[in-house]
Every structure is written in structure tokens, then in C-alpha cells.
Design a protein around this motif. Structure first.
Motif: not given
Length: 250
Positions: A160-187
């Protein structure tokens, strides 16, 4: 009197045997499903409750996912979690599915990427969860086989950090895991979820068929209980764990 005393002692021994702790082999840190520091998370609480309704206490043993089944087969532990829902399994006894994962492709909305098929990932920088190539189907495997910009990781927060910092274009993961880390991301950034994959169901495995049948009965009790809905809302803030269960019709 002596016979009565022997009978009572036998009953006590049986009760103690029935309430013996069960060693449960589970994966490693994967919030919101597994949180090592607190021995909690959705999967941990669900398994603990099912096993409590079986009349036992759960003792969790945290190991890499790839080692869970081999450890059970070699005589370690009583229950192996997170086993794929496959046909024609032999050598072990498998429960009804107890947990559902929904893998998605996530991109930044501002990139306006078209991702309608796994083949659309072929020329993009992608980081997926470890083992994705083995479980997401032949189309996905073909798409990433020749992609030199594709990688997998066990660190899903890093995805999730790599997606938001534009180091990758796409990530593949479980929806609930993404939502958890998205909510705890600073940017965090606005994202688009591309639902390319069917949901993935997982079962528990046992060497003892009696334990497997007791687990299924307790699992049915849990999923028909309001407690189950409240557990989903606690960790996912939505109800997304509907499970197929043959016993619903019996």
C-alpha cells in the motif's frame, strides 16, 4: 461405593479430555485477519470462538503459511488453518469453508488505468501478495510470467505504501487488507479497485475426523449467530464473509 467412585473419576477424566487445549497452526502477522502483538484479529477471534464452542481452548502457533499443512501432516498441532477449498484432497479431513478472501487489483484513480483483465497487468509495475501467482488462476499467471516489473511480497503494508508513493502502478491483495492499511496510511490517495478475481475460500484441516465434524458443527453455530455479523463489522466495517455451507439446507 467403589464402583461409583471409579465411574465418577472416569467421567471427570473424559471431561478433562474433551476440554483439552487444541493447538491451531495459523499464519503470521496479517492485519486485520491476524495481529501477532495482541493475538487477535478477525481470523484469530473467529477460530477461537469456534473452538470454544467445541468445548476446547485454542492455543495458536504462528508459522509461515507454507509450513502450516506440512506441520500438521508431520504430527504437529491439531488444526491447520487456511487450507484451499480444493476437491479430491486425501490424507487429512477438511472442514467447511470458514473464511473468505476477495483479492482485487488496486490502482491510483488519478492514473486512469484500464484494468479489465489480468492481461492488462502485463506491462505495468505490479506488486502482489506472496503466492498470488499460484492462486489467482491461469490468466493471471500468463499475464505476469513475462512481466519483469512484477514482484510479490509478504509485507502487505509495504504494498500500500508503494502504491501511494507512486513506486508501483498496481497492487494485488485482499480487499480487507487493503482497506486496513489504507486507513492507517499517512498519505492516502483516491483509488480504483478492479475486481478481476473470484473470491477464495479456505478451510481448516485435521488429522482426526471427530475433531473435523465437531468444528463444522461449531462453525455452523457461529455463522448463524449475530456474534458473527458483529465480528465482521468490528474488523471490516461491512458484512463480506458470506460462506457456502452444505449444512444450511439440512
Amino acid at each position: 461405593m467403589a464402583r461409583w467412585l471409579v465411574f465418577c473419576i472416569s467421567l471427570l477424566c473424559c471431561a478433562q479430555a474433551l476440554s483439552a487445549p487444541l493447538n491451531v497452526l495459523v499464519g503470521q502477522n496479517k492485519p486485520p485477519y491476524i495481529r501477532l502483538e495482541a493475538v487477535s484479529g478477525y481470523e484469530i477471534e473467529l477460530l477461537r470462538e469456534v473452538i470454544r464452542r467445541m468445548g476446547h481452548e485454542a492455543v495458536f502457533i504462528f508459522v509461515p503459511n507454507a509450513r502450516i499443512r506440512p506441520l500438521l501432516e508431520s504430527g504437529n498441532g491439531d488444526i491447520a488453518s487456511l487450507q484451499p477449498d480444493l476437491a479430491d484432497e486425501t490424507g487429512l479431513f477438511f472442514s467447511q469453508p470458514y473464511i473468505r478472501y476477495q483479492n482485487v487489483v488496486v490502482t491510483r484513480s488519478s492514473d486512469e488505468l484500464t484494468v479489465q483483465h489480468p492481461a492488462d497487468l502485463a506491462a505495468k509495475t505490479v506488486i502482489a501478495f506472496q503466492g498470488a501467482a499460484k492462486v489467482l488462476g491461469a490468466d493471471y499467471t500468463d499475464a505476469i510470467r513475462l512481466n519483469s516489473q512484477y514482484s510479490e511480497t509478504v509485507d502487505q503494508r509495504a504494498q500500500v505504501d508503494m502504491l501511494f508513493s507512486e513506486r508501483v502502478q498496481a497492487i494485488v491483495l485482499d480487499r480487507n487488507i487493503f482497506t486496513f492499511h489504507q486507513q492507517n496510511n499517512t498519505a492516502p490517495a483516491a483509488v480504483t479497485m478492479h475486481e478481476l478475481f473470484g473470491s477464495t475460500l479456505y478451510r481448516a484441516a485435521f488429522r482426526d475426523p471427530v475433531l473435523q465434524r465437531a468444528f463444522d458443527r461449531a462453525l455452523l453455530s457461529v455463522v448463524l449467530d449475530n456474534w458473527y455479523q458483529q465480528l465482521q463489522l468490528k474488523y471490516f466495517m461491512q458484512l463480506n464473509q458470506q460462506l457456502p455451507n452444505k449444512f444450511y439446507c439440512e
